[in-house]
Design an enzyme around this catalytic site. Sequence first.
Site, PDB file in Angstrom:
ATOM      1  N   ASN A   1       1.029  -1.567  -0.325  1.00  2.08           N
ATOM      2  CA  ASN A   1       0.201  -0.201  -0.194  1.00  2.08           C
ATOM      3  C   ASN A   1       0.655   1.317  -0.223  1.00  2.08           C
ATOM      4  OD1 ASN A   1      -1.067   2.228   2.196  1.00  2.08           O
ATOM      5  ND2 ASN A   1      -2.416   1.635   0.792  1.00  2.08           N
TER       6      ASN A   1
ATOM      7  N   LEU B   1      -4.809   0.105  -3.556  1.00  4.00           N
ATOM      8  CA  LEU B   1      -4.923   0.976  -2.653  1.00  4.00           C
ATOM      9  C   LEU B   1      -6.125   0.813  -1.986  1.00  4.00           C
ATOM     10  CD1 LEU B   1      -5.246   3.814  -6.138  1.00  4.00           C
ATOM     11  CD2 LEU B   1      -3.403   3.733  -3.828  1.00  4.00           C
ATOM     12  N   GLU B   2      -6.066   1.007  -0.823  1.00  2.00           N
ATOM     13  CA  GLU B   2      -6.917   1.501   0.251  1.00  2.00           C
ATOM     14  C   GLU B   2      -8.424   1.529  -0.025  1.00  2.00           C
ATOM     15  OE1 GLU B   2      -5.862   5.369   2.058  1.00  2.00           O
ATOM     16  OE2 GLU B   2      -4.702   3.717   0.593  1.00  2.00           O
ATOM     17  N   LEU B   3      -9.489   2.221  -1.599  1.00  2.00           N
ATOM     18  CA  LEU B   3     -10.437   2.308  -2.179  1.00  2.00           C
ATOM     19  C   LEU B   3     -10.324   0.844  -2.866  1.00  2.00           C
ATOM     20  CD1 LEU B   3      -8.363   5.856  -3.136  1.00  2.00           C
ATOM     21  CD2 LEU B   3      -9.736   5.496  -1.076  1.00  2.00           C
TER      22      LEU B   3
END
Length: 517
Positions: free
Chosen positions: A295, A321-323
């Site tokens: 990440n 990506l955390e999204l």
Amino acid sequence: MKTKVMKLEEAIGLVKDGDAVATSMAGNIGNAGYLIKGLETRFLETGSPKGLTKYSGCGHPSDAMFAHPGFIKRFVGSHPGPCPPMLAMIDNNELEAYGLPQGIIQQLYRCTAAKQPGLLSKIGIGTYVDPRQVGGRLNDVSKDSTNQIMEVGGEEWIFYKSFPVDVALIRATTADESGNIAIEEEALKLEILEIALAAKASGGKVLVQVKNVVANGSLKAKDVVIPAEAVDAVVVVEDIQAYHMQTNRTYYNPFLSGQLRAPQGAVAPPPEVLDMAELIGRRAVYELYPGAVVNVGLGVGVGVCSVAATENMVDRVTFTLELGAFGGTPTPKSDFGATVNPTSFIAHPSMFDFYHGGGLDIAFLGSAEVDREGNVNVSRFGEIKAGRAQGGFIDISQSAKKVVFCTYLKAGGLKAEVAGGKIEIGQEGKEIKFVEKVNEITFNGKLAVERGQEVVYITERCVFKLTKEGVVLTEIAPGVDLEKDVLAQMAFKPVVSKDLKVMDARIYVPGRMGCFD
């Protein structure tokens, strides 16, 4: 079936005084700006709807449209930093405000959808969201308890309370006349289904902004992300460039939505002149290894992506990506959140399931302050009181196997350049970043050691590691004076490793390093 397609004014009229409104976006990605602008206009012209509660699972610049006295009474989010007007209202105690980890907010939407009372999690223990510290309260008028410590199975957990969602404001690409929703041109899935289901479970309304409306039966069943049964109103945006950009600066790029794959092309050559941020990225890339799931946060650490491409490591690791995007190459800061050539998309809350469950090997994150115990602060510093840069930081830093904090040794006016393979410091920064005690704990160093995490702090001129003995200086840049350029620029004296090494000289020479050849 009656059509759910409405004019903007009719849809916005479904929002009532005192409603709790949730939006699903990251920056401008997923921004239902047409609906939000319509809601703001209605308030400014009529004074209604007033007294809203706003839930923001990520950083939303469009929260500025809510930042009017009387319009909003309560803010719950992970990252108010992208919205200075909202930050000002929080700092001036004009509304209640609570900052929670991004992943926790995402998962609480699902708790609301399932009518569960809340969520038990280890995420946040020992940080500012811990109720034994400030419990996520962002200002003096915020008195409620949003969480509490509970003991389950002989272990401490934080219990985060779920919350009602009266209105979900969502953006998508296409709807049919019945209200089935598809997102084929969007850059992320985000949490649109989760907030829609939370609203329906709360007896609320789901309003969706789209580019296109098609006849019933046009959408393939597997392409429908939100079923018509969970949608109350569909509004077709009138000005796409004003209110429906794919990202902050991109109107539409099929390589970001995964509809097409960009040709590999030639990798951009490394810069001929190295600045301090590039030095940090060049040293940080040494922490990668083939097969790692990675990440990259928004900050200095994002430079790892471009260096990894130059060093032919993009296809040997998996950037996430955390999204919700896996694979590919994350876009630069101005378009942060999107990915070129992603291999897969999952929902925003599901990515945090993956992270919380230990799926992340390495996280590259920024830091505002580091202290002698290895604690990191990114949530309260400078003149702004409210948590402005937390986002998913707590979720990610607490659950990754290795955390690499990328930061300058000093900030505020630092002037330095690279010449002859060495750093030449013309003017030191005014702000000490390695402090005796951080202003607020966003990452707990002591607990990280107990968890067995590997923690590294990389600056332009030296590298530290966190051990049971505290912060240990392990590497120093070529030509840097240990006493004058490092130790004298810190508020505490770190342990200096007996095996103090000189950083790889290739980092300080323009050009490709070849560190993975």
